[in-house]
Design an enzyme around this catalytic site. Structure first.
Site, mmCIF file in Angstrom:
data_model
loop_
_atom_site.group_PDB
_atom_site.id
_atom_site.type_symbol
_atom_site.label_atom_id
_atom_site.label_comp_id
_atom_site.label_asym_id
_atom_site.label_seq_id
_atom_site.Cartn_x
_atom_site.Cartn_y
_atom_site.Cartn_z
ATOM 1 N N ASP A 60 0.829 -1.209 0.000
ATOM 2 C CA ASP A 60 0.000 0.000 0.000
ATOM 3 C C ASP A 60 0.865 1.262 0.000
ATOM 4 O OD1 ASP A 60 -2.797 0.963 0.162
ATOM 5 O OD2 ASP A 60 -2.022 1.939 1.975
ATOM 6 N N PHE A 169 4.183 -17.592 -48.682
ATOM 7 C CA PHE A 169 4.844 -18.593 -47.821
ATOM 8 C C PHE A 169 5.017 -19.860 -48.644
ATOM 9 C CE2 PHE A 169 4.962 -21.718 -44.231
ATOM 10 C CZ PHE A 169 6.184 -21.284 -43.715
ATOM 11 N N GLN A 250 8.989 -14.715 -40.172
ATOM 12 C CA GLN A 250 10.375 -14.687 -39.703
ATOM 13 C C GLN A 250 11.189 -13.626 -40.454
ATOM 14 O OE1 GLN A 250 8.518 -17.446 -40.161
ATOM 15 N NE2 GLN A 250 9.265 -19.206 -38.995
ATOM 16 N N ASN A 276 1.134 -15.377 -35.662
ATOM 17 C CA ASN A 276 0.654 -15.344 -37.047
ATOM 18 C C ASN A 276 -0.848 -15.598 -36.997
ATOM 19 O OD1 ASN A 276 0.428 -15.424 -39.798
ATOM 20 N ND2 ASN A 276 1.641 -17.276 -40.104
ATOM 21 N N HIS A 278 -4.124 -16.309 -38.226
ATOM 22 C CA HIS A 278 -4.532 -16.920 -39.494
ATOM 23 C C HIS A 278 -5.943 -16.483 -39.925
ATOM 24 C CE1 HIS A 278 -0.993 -19.362 -39.108
ATOM 25 N NE2 HIS A 278 -1.427 -19.940 -37.998
HETATM 26 O O1 LIG Z 1 5.360 -16.980 -42.070
HETATM 27 C C1 LIG Z 1 5.140 -18.147 -41.698
HETATM 28 N N1 LIG Z 1 6.084 -18.797 -40.962
HETATM 29 C C2 LIG Z 1 5.910 -20.092 -40.525
HETATM 30 O O2 LIG Z 1 6.794 -20.669 -39.826
HETATM 31 C C3 LIG Z 1 4.699 -20.725 -40.857
HETATM 32 N N2 LIG Z 1 4.193 -21.953 -40.584
HETATM 33 C C4 LIG Z 1 2.956 -22.010 -41.153
HETATM 34 O O3 LIG Z 1 2.191 -22.995 -41.069
HETATM 35 N N3 LIG Z 1 2.665 -20.836 -41.785
HETATM 36 C C5 LIG Z 1 3.730 -20.025 -41.602
HETATM 37 N N4 LIG Z 1 3.971 -18.747 -42.013
#
Ligand SMILES: O=c1[nH]c(=O)c2[nH]c(=O)[nH]c2[nH]1
Length: 318
Positions: A60, A169, A250, A276, A278
């Site tokens: 406090d 990707f 990455q 990420n 989705h």
């Molecule tokens: O940019 C991505 N990195 C990943 O390592 C990865 N793995 C995945 O399923 N999608 C993605 N996308």
């Protein structure tokens, strides 16, 4: 029981002290709103092991110190300096406390734009984003109260971003576990957690009664804790994200972090943690519509969980 167990770590304090400070310069106001967490370490073992509260600065009281310094500190508008002031104030007041861990999280209040001026309204603000700026400082007095050192880590959390193109990707490992299709155009969305760490600094102990005389030596890294670094790190994050032809989360992360280290000599390392988030194109074959061929994909299902989680630290070479 004491023969088989021993206290190996102890830290306590007040979490999430909320404070709004108004700094008036005539009719021109500046405001900051913070959540402040202050945790302490020191000669406090007996409070755990012997039920001896005589070593406890009550949480406090830690809350009250936070409000006191929010009122009197000349550093209150800058979260790095304010956090350091809280830490140094406590360490210089209580001889048995040797380390202070202070986190200041700042929520956004931005001046409401006013037609015909650049500066915006004198005392009216709006929340222009859910992202928060944060600062974590560790003030260390273990080498003596007159030899304080501090490490400062700052950053941004919860900066939500999305691009609907400019992200691919491909070329990842394909084996018996692979169901993911290679894509040369996809949605990329993430909630940015960014932190950057400054070189360790030493701080002269404050000498005045109210502990307001608090000087960070020139060239110690303290000179880079201005609004500039935080807003520049935010801008680099947004600019690189928007402009990059992303090969992966990455690869984009790495470019953002590299640019922050390159532009700021006082920053030793930069870390990002990027979920990420989705978005899955809805299969509309049931109604005879193509919504899955990448160029035809227009209706997406946001998927909260699971998400990828990509993190990395990029450090200045020694
Ligand atoms: O940019 C991505 N990195 C990943 O390592 C990865 N793995 C995945 O399923 N999608 C993605 N996308």
């Amino acid at each position: 029981m004491s023969e088989i167990s021993t206290l190996t770590a102890a830290r306590y304090g007040k979490d999430k002290v909320r404070v709004l400070r108004v700094v008036r310069d005539g009719s021109w106001h500046n405001i900051v709103e913070y959540y402040v967490t202050t945790l302490l370490e020191g000669d406090i073992d007996v409070s755990y092991t012997a039920a001896d509260n005589s070593v406890i600065v009550a949480t406090d009281s830690i809350k009250n110190i936070t409000y006191y310094l929010a009122k009197v500190s000349p550093h209150v508008l800058n979260p790095e300096r304010f956090a350091l002031h809280i830490g140094t104030h406590i360490l210089s007041k209580y001889s048995h406390i040797h380390k202070a861990f202070v986190t200041v999280q700042q929520v956004r209040w931005t001046r409401i734009p006013v037609d015909g001026t650049d500066a915006g309204h004198a005392h009216s603000f709006f929340r222009d984003g859910d992202d928060k700026r944060f600062v974590k400082v560790e003030v260390d007095a273990t080498k003596g109260k007159d030899k304080l050192t501090a490490t400062v880590t700052s950053g941004i959390t919860d900066l939500l971003i999305l691009k609907s193109s400019g992200s691919s990707f491909t070329n990842f490992i394909r084996d018996g576990y692979t169901t993911l299709q290679e894509v040369d155009d996809r949605i990329f969305s993430t909630s940015v957690d960014l932190s950057y760490t400054f070189s360790t600094i030493s701080i002269p102990s404050p000498s005045d009664e109210a502990k307001l005389e608090f000087v960070i030596p020139q060239g110690s890294g303290g000179d880079v804790w201005d609004e500039g670094v935080s807003s520049r790190a935010r801008k680099i994050t947004l600019d690189v994200f928007a402009a990059d032809s992303s090969a992966s989360v990455q690869a984009t992360l790495y470019k953002m972090a590299q640019q922050i280290v390159t532009e700021h000599a006082g920053i030793d390392s930069v870390s990002y943690s990027l979920p990420n988030k989705h978005y899955i194109a809805v299969d509309m074959k049931y109604i005879g519509l193509d919504n899955t061929t990448p160029s035809q994909a227009e209706v997406f299902m946001p998927i909260e969980t699971p998400s990828g989680l990509i993190s990395a630290t990029v450090s200045r070479k020694k």
